[in-house]
Scaffold this active site. Sequence first.
Site, PDB file in Angstrom:
ATOM      1  N   HIS A 212       1.064  -1.354   0.446  1.00  0.00           N
ATOM      2  CA  HIS A 212       0.433  -0.105  -0.202  1.00  0.00           C
ATOM      3  C   HIS A 212       0.633   1.213   0.515  1.00  0.00           C
ATOM      4  CE1 HIS A 212      -3.129  -3.057   0.844  1.00  0.00           C
ATOM      5  NE2 HIS A 212      -4.179  -1.865  -0.381  1.00  0.00           N
ATOM      6  N   GLU A 455     -11.336 -10.926  -4.283  1.00  0.00           N
ATOM      7  CA  GLU A 455      -9.552 -10.830  -4.028  1.00  0.00           C
ATOM      8  C   GLU A 455      -9.146 -11.806  -3.413  1.00  0.00           C
ATOM      9  OE1 GLU A 455      -8.369  -7.173  -1.998  1.00  0.00           O
ATOM     10  OE2 GLU A 455     -10.470  -6.945  -0.870  1.00  0.00           O
ATOM     11  N   ASP A 479      -4.139  -8.070  -4.257  1.00  0.00           N
ATOM     12  CA  ASP A 479      -4.789  -9.600  -2.961  1.00  0.00           C
ATOM     13  C   ASP A 479      -5.180 -10.626  -3.506  1.00  0.00           C
ATOM     14  OD1 ASP A 479      -4.450  -8.184  -0.471  1.00  0.00           O
ATOM     15  OD2 ASP A 479      -6.159  -7.128  -1.124  1.00  0.00           O
ATOM     16  N   CYS A 526     -10.295  -3.429 -10.369  1.00  0.00           N
ATOM     17  CA  CYS A 526      -8.934  -2.167 -10.111  1.00  0.00           C
ATOM     18  C   CYS A 526      -8.133  -2.224  -8.639  1.00  0.00           C
ATOM     19  CB  CYS A 526     -10.268  -1.504  -8.737  1.00  0.00           C
ATOM     20  SG  CYS A 526     -10.292  -3.345  -7.268  1.00  0.00           S
TER      21      CYS A 526
HETATM   22  C1  PEP Z   1      -6.310  -5.121  -4.845  1.00  0.00           C
HETATM   23  O1  PEP Z   1      -6.103  -6.298  -3.516  1.00  0.00           O
HETATM   24  O2  PEP Z   1      -6.418  -5.421  -5.382  1.00  0.00           O
HETATM   25  C2  PEP Z   1      -7.038  -4.073  -4.145  1.00  0.00           C
HETATM   26  C3  PEP Z   1      -7.293  -2.878  -5.213  1.00  0.00           C
HETATM   27  O3  PEP Z   1      -7.332  -3.362  -2.605  1.00  0.00           O
HETATM   28  P1  PEP Z   1      -5.710  -3.339  -1.957  1.00  0.00           P
HETATM   29  O4  PEP Z   1      -4.992  -3.025  -2.962  1.00  0.00           O
HETATM   30  O5  PEP Z   1      -7.080  -1.690  -1.361  1.00  0.00           O
HETATM   31  O6  PEP Z   1      -6.108  -4.470  -1.082  1.00  0.00           O
HETATM   32 MG    MG Z   2      -7.037  -6.149  -1.836  1.00  0.00          MG
END
Ligand code: PEP
Ligand code: MG
Length: 589
Positions: A212, A455, A479, A526
């Site tokens: 992140h 995910e 994820d 996403c």
């Molecule tokens: C993902 O896991 O692809 C996602 C978009 O959520 P995050 O990156 O916030 O875990």
């Molecule tokens: Mg995620």
Amino acid sequence: MTFAIHGLAVARGIAIGRAVLVASSRVDVAHYFIEPSRVDAEIDRVRLGRNTVVEEIQRLQASIAHMGPKEAPHELSALLDVHLMLLQDEELVGGVKHWITDRLYNAEWALTTQLEVIARQFDEMEDEYLRERKADLEQIVEKVLRAMKGVASPVVAPVRASRTSQQDLLLDDTVDVPLILIAHDLSPADMLQFKKSVFAGFITDVGGKTSHTAIVARSMDIPAVVGARVSSQLVRQDDWVIIDGDAGVVVVDPSPIILAEYGFKQRQLELERGRLTRLLHTPAVTMDGQKIELLANIEMPEDALSAVKAGAVGVGLFRSEFLFMGRQGKLPNEEEQYQAYKRAIEGMQGLPVTIRTVDVGADKPLDKSLQDEAHLNPALGLRAIRWSLADPAMFLTQLRAILRAAAHGQAKLLIPMLVHASEIRQTLALIDHARAELDNRGIAYGAVKIGAMIEIPAAALTLKVFLKYFDFLSIGTNDLIQYTLAIDRADESVAHLYDPLHPAVLRLVAGTIAEAQAQGKEVSVCGEMAGDTTLTRLLLGMGLRSFSMHPAQILAVKQEVLRADAGKLAVWAEEVMADDEPGQRMTRH
Ligand code: PEP
Ligand code: MG
């Protein structure tokens, strides 16, 4: 001497500037530039802070002077002497003055910068006793910082994160030089703090490509390299560094030839970016007429502006957890959240905004002090919807805030990390409950479509239940890859195995797209795969028609879309997915 450090390419572009080393424990120290007219006042702030600590120590010395060796051992008074000596040390005092006068750093920043410089010297000492004095130095700086609190500088000069061309750099080597932040580690909350900061690039020792911290760096649209291992030890305060965000390389102390070469590359990239802006108002349609939806991922309501500017047709992922971070565990109340979601919705000027409910845990602690060290595998622990369902009052507060904000535009509600049918039912029941509470209170709210993130492999393999209950799906590939391949997305030591093109990952992504579409449900990606231009055609070939990514990536992905023939890509994607090593076929194509 010029040398290079290799890390992971995170955010594109070239940054050239001077290194600012920040200890991970000191990232919460304010970093801003002062007006030149405030230099003396700022030096005074440090002097006052230092004097307070000196007086404190002298008082303590006086009070122990009459005590016996039992109550006040000799070591204590010797230690206090060392502290006094360090406080008066010319290197500390003179260094702090230098950063304030020559670089216009605010007092706290100057003090911690000089601390880093001297701490490095202590680290290099042969004598163990002297080496250990570093801890004393850190303690007294901490005390001075505390004493300076409450005497904050009133003048905050404008942010200067923008790049300066190479010629400008050479002309003015004191102020106005871009600064590159180097830290061992930065939490997502730290990154958020730096979002409006003075830095033109980031380097961290640790972190994976889809950690992140990396994601926030990317959203800032400034060059960044993570996983650069020992960069915070090899680079010295104020060294010249180049970040090549495309190659994941950091060049330290570049020679004039290298500097000129990267300066040229930097200008080429700027031109390329400039050319892409011509596509801003071009609809994203493939050569064979397929309309593609390009959405934005945002972290804060204010990011809606960059989403609109980049030509996004909506927000596909608002990571609401960033509203919850860095608040010493004090969560935002309903009104505060409502206002934030409303700002994002209004900022998107009638376009849809997909708000994901809070996803904290794993590499997104609410706060550094609340980092989950108690559990061995926080990524497999109480994270995202699991955290929300464990605290229904908190979750209901968020749901009410989102539902209320939905009255101001088009909002969608997205739930992260679901895997069990029972979790789905519990979540939907709580959404109904939140609506009932608002009804009882007579408060207006809007209609929302409700979606689930896919995910976790188990979710991708049991889509039937998700398609039964939800209006839309959003594939979180970050994820999904982590959990399919058992690779911690934040761990740079296994980053080479984190492979979006593993056949198992491709099968789960393609299967989810196909099954959702067969049921007539909207589906988008996403995760970071959506913004990776090397994967655009593959995803189009899998049938994907909705992509959500950092605003800065939208135009580059649009360019790929405009050049693509979705029909032909569908045939090619089948072949790629059937391959043992799809990565190799991708490079050949
Ligand atoms: C993902 O896991 O692809 C996602 C978009 O959520 P995050 O990156 O916030 O875990
Ligand atoms: Mg995620």
